[in-house]
Design an enzyme around this catalytic site. Structure first.
Site, PDB file in Angstrom:
ATOM      1  CB  SER A  36      -0.903   0.004   1.238  1.00  0.00           C
ATOM      2  OG  SER A  36      -1.574   1.242   1.377  1.00  0.00           O
ATOM      3  CE1 TYR A  58       0.265  -0.003  -3.917  1.00  0.00           C
ATOM      4  CE2 TYR A  58       0.342   1.653  -5.645  1.00  0.00           C
ATOM      5  CZ  TYR A  58      -0.283   1.096  -4.553  1.00  0.00           C
ATOM      6  OH  TYR A  58      -1.461   1.629  -4.106  1.00  0.00           O
ATOM      7  CG  HIS A  79      -7.632  -1.431 -12.563  1.00  0.00           C
ATOM      8  ND1 HIS A  79      -8.851  -1.993 -12.894  1.00  0.00           N
ATOM      9  CD2 HIS A  79      -7.649  -1.301 -11.211  1.00  0.00           C
ATOM     10  CE1 HIS A  79      -9.564  -2.194 -11.807  1.00  0.00           C
ATOM     11  NE2 HIS A  79      -8.855  -1.779 -10.777  1.00  0.00           N
ATOM     12  CE  LYS A  97     -16.133  -6.017 -11.173  1.00  0.00           C
ATOM     13  NZ  LYS A  97     -16.784  -4.726 -10.781  1.00  0.00           N
ATOM     14  CG  ASP A 178     -19.267  -0.929  -9.482  1.00  0.00           C
ATOM     15  OD1 ASP A 178     -18.119  -0.985  -9.000  1.00  0.00           O
ATOM     16  OD2 ASP A 178     -20.272  -1.357  -8.884  1.00  0.00           O
TER      17      ASP A 178
END
Length: 327
Positions: A36, A58, A79, A97, A178
């Site tokens: 995080s 990361y 993403h 996703k 979403d």
């Protein structure tokens, strides 16, 4: 017996919690590390789920040679950047996703995955449930004849929060990315790539689609009728209609546990598939197996299909005039 894949998780939020819970039921993978931007958050997550490593960046997770695969659980707009960071480090990626917010980003991710010969898959967990695999098998077996129509809906009602992920245009909010992606991915699974896409959406006060409807047409004349919403409760089932019968996946089709087969002149057949964990273990096991086999693409959720799905969503948003600030 092959050693379990050691998973790292990027962005320990709500969906990451569910993935970590699912890993506890996995036969082929286990949680190893979490990263995080806040070390404190990573450490708390690691302590909660028994991860051996917690990182405050990361890069640190990607540089850990013990990490075999990375699950990206951040909001939509992050993403592509995070996945490509992993791919540059030759870390196989399972990205929640939608794979990215648009087809341009998805295409860039695929190019990098192929250039680095590294695994990349969109985390459409629905595909990996035994019930969905059985529905796919039944349809492909021809027991309902030629597929003519698919109907699917996924809508829920929640309060408007202008700064929340679902309603913030800066975070690529709205129903389509979403929950609408579940219906579009289901149509892709059973019908392939559409030849035409038309849709309508009701835009809310924050500028995102609060409910939408789409009709996808296919080369053989088949239709997919799809609805999704974040301000309207709808049915959560899916029906696949063929010339000789239909396959129904009762609510919630996106977390399926049952398949119903109806054929003319035959008794209705019910197939139950109890979920052993929370369901995330199925996609985790699939990715783990792909990595163990040295595969760089999934045969169930291939990269090129994720690109096709992103292109369909791009077409719908263009019709609605919905563009995110980061685009």
């Amino acid at each position: 017996m092959l050693e379990k894949i050691k998973w790292g998780i990027i962005a320990p939020g709500n969906i990451a919690n569910r993935f970590a819970e699912g890993l506890s039921f996995s036969e082929k993978g286990r949680l190893y590390a979490v990263a995080s931007n806040s070390y404190e958050k990573a450490k708390a997550f690691a302590d909660k789920f028994g991860a051996l490593r917690a990182y405050g960046s990361y890069d640190a997770l990607i540089e850990d040679a013990e990490v075999d695969a990375v699950y990206i659980a951040s909001p939509h707009p992050f993403h592509a950047k995070q996945a490509m960071l992993c791919l540059r480090g030759r870390k196989p990626v399972l990205c929640e996703k939608p794979l990215a917010i648009n087809a341009r980003e998805v295409s860039a991710m695929i190019e990098m995955a192929q250039a680095e010969h590294t695994f990349l898959m969109e985390g459409m967990w629905t595909r990996f449930f035994p019930a969905m695999r059985e529905a796919k098998r039944l349809v492909e077996s021809g027991v309902i004849g030629e597929v003519r129509m698919l109907e699917a809906s996924f809508g829920f009602r929640t309060n408007v929060n202008a700064e929340g992920r679902l309603f913030d245009r800066k975070l690529a909010g709205g129903a389509l990315l979403d929950v609408g992606i579940y219906t579009i991915s289901a149509a892709s699974l059973f019908l392939g790539t559409p030849s035409s896409v038309v849709g309508r959406a009701q835009m809310g006060e924050t500028g995102v689609d609060e409910q939408n409807a789409a009709i996808l047409t296919y080369g053989n004349g088949a239709l997919a009728v799809l609805t999704s919403a974040i301000r309207t409760n709808t049915r959560h089932d899916m029906s696949i209609y063929g010339t000789e019968g239909k396959v129904l996946i009762p609510s919630p089709f996106w977390r399926p546990g049952k398949v119903i087969l109806e054929q003319a002149g035959s008794e209705v057949a019910h197939f139950d598939f109890p979920v052993k964990g929370n369901g995330f273990e199925y996609e985790a096991d699939h990715v783990s197996e792909c990595i163990q086999k040295g595969m760089t693409d999934s045969d169930i959720m291939p990269m090129e299909e994720s690109l096709s799905i992103a292109e369909t969503m791009d077409q719908l948003r263009e019709q609605w005039g919905l563009k995110y600030p980061i685009e």
